[in-house]
Design an enzyme around this catalytic site. Structure first.
Site, mmCIF file in Angstrom:
data_model
loop_
_atom_site.group_PDB
_atom_site.id
_atom_site.type_symbol
_atom_site.label_atom_id
_atom_site.label_comp_id
_atom_site.label_asym_id
_atom_site.label_seq_id
_atom_site.Cartn_x
_atom_site.Cartn_y
_atom_site.Cartn_z
ATOM 1 N N GLU A 248 0.654 -1.158 -0.448
ATOM 2 C CA GLU A 248 0.130 0.522 0.257
ATOM 3 C C GLU A 248 0.662 1.476 -0.144
ATOM 4 O O GLU A 248 0.968 2.283 0.777
ATOM 5 C CB GLU A 248 -1.150 0.018 1.410
ATOM 6 C CG GLU A 248 -2.301 0.919 1.071
ATOM 7 C CD GLU A 248 -3.018 1.067 2.167
ATOM 8 O OE1 GLU A 248 -3.575 -0.385 2.411
ATOM 9 O OE2 GLU A 248 -4.085 1.938 2.118
ATOM 10 N N HIS A 263 -15.418 4.116 8.289
ATOM 11 C CA HIS A 263 -14.619 3.664 9.726
ATOM 12 C C HIS A 263 -14.723 5.372 10.980
ATOM 13 O O HIS A 263 -15.253 5.091 12.510
ATOM 14 C CB HIS A 263 -12.731 3.959 9.816
ATOM 15 C CG HIS A 263 -12.187 2.584 9.513
ATOM 16 N ND1 HIS A 263 -11.603 3.271 8.696
ATOM 17 C CD2 HIS A 263 -12.394 1.381 8.944
ATOM 18 C CE1 HIS A 263 -10.620 1.951 8.572
ATOM 19 N NE2 HIS A 263 -11.777 1.359 8.579
ATOM 20 N N HIS A 277 -19.518 -3.461 9.752
ATOM 21 C CA HIS A 277 -18.461 -3.066 9.023
ATOM 22 C C HIS A 277 -18.833 -2.675 7.780
ATOM 23 O O HIS A 277 -18.931 -1.398 6.936
ATOM 24 C CB HIS A 277 -16.736 -3.958 9.012
ATOM 25 C CG HIS A 277 -15.558 -3.580 8.301
ATOM 26 N ND1 HIS A 277 -14.658 -2.401 8.637
ATOM 27 C CD2 HIS A 277 -15.506 -3.905 7.139
ATOM 28 C CE1 HIS A 277 -14.421 -1.724 7.492
ATOM 29 N NE2 HIS A 277 -13.960 -2.852 6.244
HETATM 30 N N1 LIG Z 1 -7.035 -8.620 6.500
HETATM 31 C C1 LIG Z 1 -7.773 -7.222 5.813
HETATM 32 O O1 LIG Z 1 -7.115 -6.997 4.619
HETATM 33 C C2 LIG Z 1 -8.859 -7.481 6.498
HETATM 34 C C3 LIG Z 1 -10.233 -6.271 5.382
HETATM 35 C C4 LIG Z 1 -11.327 -5.863 5.489
HETATM 36 C C5 LIG Z 1 -11.849 -5.940 7.019
HETATM 37 N N2 LIG Z 1 -10.679 -6.797 7.970
HETATM 38 C C6 LIG Z 1 -10.773 -8.008 9.401
HETATM 39 O O2 LIG Z 1 -12.196 -8.329 9.256
HETATM 40 C C7 LIG Z 1 -12.826 -8.255 10.565
HETATM 41 C C8 LIG Z 1 -14.657 -8.181 10.202
HETATM 42 O O3 LIG Z 1 -14.441 -9.286 8.688
HETATM 43 P P1 LIG Z 1 -15.473 -10.063 9.621
HETATM 44 O O4 LIG Z 1 -17.296 -9.412 9.047
HETATM 45 O O5 LIG Z 1 -16.291 -11.491 9.047
HETATM 46 O O6 LIG Z 1 -16.265 -9.894 10.899
HETATM 47 P P2 LIG Z 1 -16.010 -11.950 12.366
HETATM 48 O O7 LIG Z 1 -14.902 -12.785 11.752
HETATM 49 O O8 LIG Z 1 -16.414 -11.076 13.622
HETATM 50 O O9 LIG Z 1 -17.021 -12.402 11.199
HETATM 51 C C9 LIG Z 1 -18.776 -11.607 12.034
HETATM 52 C C10 LIG Z 1 -19.963 -12.853 12.840
HETATM 53 O O10 LIG Z 1 -19.918 -14.405 11.976
HETATM 54 C C11 LIG Z 1 -20.444 -15.387 12.497
HETATM 55 N N3 LIG Z 1 -20.247 -15.806 11.210
HETATM 56 C C12 LIG Z 1 -18.684 -16.330 10.544
HETATM 57 N N4 LIG Z 1 -18.564 -17.255 9.994
HETATM 58 C C13 LIG Z 1 -20.030 -17.688 10.034
HETATM 59 C C14 LIG Z 1 -20.670 -18.706 8.912
HETATM 60 N N5 LIG Z 1 -20.107 -19.026 8.337
HETATM 61 N N6 LIG Z 1 -21.847 -19.301 9.770
HETATM 62 C C15 LIG Z 1 -22.389 -17.993 10.479
HETATM 63 N N7 LIG Z 1 -21.604 -17.859 11.193
HETATM 64 C C16 LIG Z 1 -20.482 -17.038 10.553
HETATM 65 C C17 LIG Z 1 -18.856 -14.845 13.398
HETATM 66 O O11 LIG Z 1 -18.951 -15.985 14.189
HETATM 67 C C18 LIG Z 1 -19.360 -13.092 13.860
HETATM 68 O O12 LIG Z 1 -20.166 -13.474 14.770
HETATM 69 C C19 LIG Z 1 -12.317 -7.065 11.313
HETATM 70 O O13 LIG Z 1 -11.602 -7.124 11.866
HETATM 71 C C20 LIG Z 1 -11.931 -6.300 10.247
HETATM 72 O O14 LIG Z 1 -10.926 -4.570 10.752
HETATM 73 C C21 LIG Z 1 -9.485 -6.757 7.614
HETATM 74 ZN ZN LIG Z 2 -13.952 -2.831 4.599
#
Ligand SMILES: NC(=O)c1ccc[n+]([C@@H]2O[C@H](COP(=O)([O-])OP(=O)(O)OC[C@H]3O[C@@H](n4cnc5c(N)ncnc54)[C@H](O)[C@@H]3O)[C@@H](O)[C@H]2O)c1
Ligand SMILES: [Zn+2]
Length: 380
Positions: A248, A263, A277
């Site tokens: 980046e 954010h 998010h």
């Molecule tokens: N590394 C990167 O490039 C990057 C990019 C974007 C976001 N992020 C990070 O990702 C995170 C958000 O990720 P998210 O939205 O996946 O959240 P998460 O991992 O918290 O998942 C959301 C919810 O869904 C549940 N869940 C997950 N898979 C499921 C399934 N198949 N069936 C039922 N329930 C399920 C989880 O237990 C949780 O309660 C944030 O911490 C953010 O900072 C990272």
């Molecule tokens: Zn995002």
């Protein structure tokens, strides 16, 4: 347990390669791919042991399936289950996961498998980057957000008391398996929030994809080939950008479209269930497009078209769509400025000249943003 596949459901996976030279890897996308997890790992790292890092909710639904897939290929695995939610991206849980990986005798040549959403991918990826100065890891994303965004590109990390994702490492996985059937158990609201990141790829760089989404989004939500297609195009878009700008220093910033406003709104809601998010990103992209039109970069009708699609799928696009109170404009501006450094009253934003043509603008006058946000807050 994951629902068994029906006859004829197992299509050939779509494979997207992240072209990073010696660290290149494949993203395999398709329904039911988790069944082939063991075979794929055995092919990549013969003889490797694995530790599966997952959260309690995902463990209930999909851990047994992942373990069975590994076992069927003769791969040993141990499970590390952490509480679900953003709170697990903490020093405390990071320590737990690292210690558990070490206790499971995962050594160089073995593998960490991240089975879960972005929280698990970021946490397990950072643990993999850290234990023994770097273990290989595989992403098995289970949310739409993780399948199209967080599992690809190698950003891993945890949160600091000073802000999100402030402690971490770039550590690319050696394989990403996006099994779209895993999304069948995802709550509808989580799926919709992840869709904001899908729409983002259209809005930032691919007008044809955005048009396709306008026509086909219901099929993407329903599952089946349209969902796979949308995930594959999203991964292809992210993979291309990451391959050109892994760390980046430039273009990768385009992926932050909608994220500066987003954010600020997310922080204003205390990173709680009030605003997920992806929901914050949807509102943030709507604001970024409206602001771009306000700055004379595109016709208002073009911004309205972008916003209409996000609203149609049920995502928040207006400040008044966010439940509960929001802080006054001064506080929101502090949060905006925290996200992007202010240089002599100038902010850096991802703006757009239209759908599919986003660009990085580092000369956005702080006063214009403040006036725009004040007006949007008054619409509540
Ligand atoms: N590394 C990167 O490039 C990057 C990019 C974007 C976001 N992020 C990070 O990702 C995170 C958000 O990720 P998210 O939205 O996946 O959240 P998460 O991992 O918290 O998942 C959301 C919810 O869904 C549940 N869940 C997950 N898979 C499921 C399934 N198949 N069936 C039922 N329930 C399920 C989880 O237990 C949780 O309660 C944030 O911490 C953010 O900072 C990272
Ligand atoms: Zn995002």
């Amino acid at each position: 347990m994951t629902a068994p596949l029906r006859q004829g459901e197992l299509a050939e996976p779509i494979v997207v390669t992240v072209a990073l030279g010696a660290r290149a890897y494949d993203i395999a996308i398709g329904r039911g791919l988790i069944a082939g997890l063991g075979a794929r790992i055995a092919a990549l790292r013969p003889g490797a042991k694995t530790a599966i890092v997952t959260d309690a909710t995902v463990a209930k639904r999909h851990l047994a399936t992942a373990e069975a897939a590994l076992k069927s290929a003769g791969i040993e695995s141990s499970a590390i289950v952490v509480p679900e939610g953003e709170g697990s991206k903490s020093y405390a849980t990071f320590e737990t996961v690292c210690e558990a990986i070490i206790a499971a005798h995962i050594e160089r040549g073995d593998l960490v498998v991240a089975l879960g959403g972005g929280v698990i991918g970021d946490l397990a990826g950072f643990a993999a980057a850290s234990v023994r100065r770097g273990l290989d890891f595989v992403q098995l994303p289970t949310t739409l957000l993780a399948q199209v965004d967080s599992s690809v590109g190698g950003k891993t990390g945890i949160n600091s008391r000073h802000g999100k994702n402030l402690v971490g490492a770039f550590h690319q996985p050696i394989l990403v398996i996006a099994d779209t059937a895993l999304l069948d158990t995802l709550p509808a609201r989580e799926f919709r929030a992840g869709y904001a990141e899908v729409a983002k790829y259209g809005l930032l760089g691919d007008a044809a994809f955005f048009s396709w989404l306008e026509t086909n989004w219901r099929d993407v939500f329903a599952g089946g080939p349209a969902r796979e297609h949308a995930i594959a195009l999203s991964c292809r878009a992210k993979a291309a950008i990451v391959a050109r700008d892994e760390r980046e220093t430039g273009e990768r910033a385009l992926l932050n479209l909608g994220h500066t406003f987003g954010h600020a709104l997310e922080a204003a809601c205390g990173f709680s269930d009030r605003l997920l998010h992806g929901e914050a990103v949807a509102a943030g992209m709507a604001l970024a497009f409206a602001f771009s039109a306000r700055q004379g970069l595109m016709p208002v009708a073009e911004a309205d078209r972008a916003i209409r699609h996000l609203a149609e799928v049920g995502l928040p696009t207006r400040v008044k769509d966010i439940p509960g109170g929001l802080p006054p404009v001064d506080r929101l501006m502090e949060l905006v400025a925290q996200d992007k450094k202010v240089k002599r009253g100038m902010l850096t934003f991802i703006l757009a000249r239209g759908i599919g043509t986003a660009f990085v603008e580092s000369g956005v006058d702080e006063r214009d943003v403040r006036a725009f946000l004040s007006e949007k807050l008054a619409e509540r």
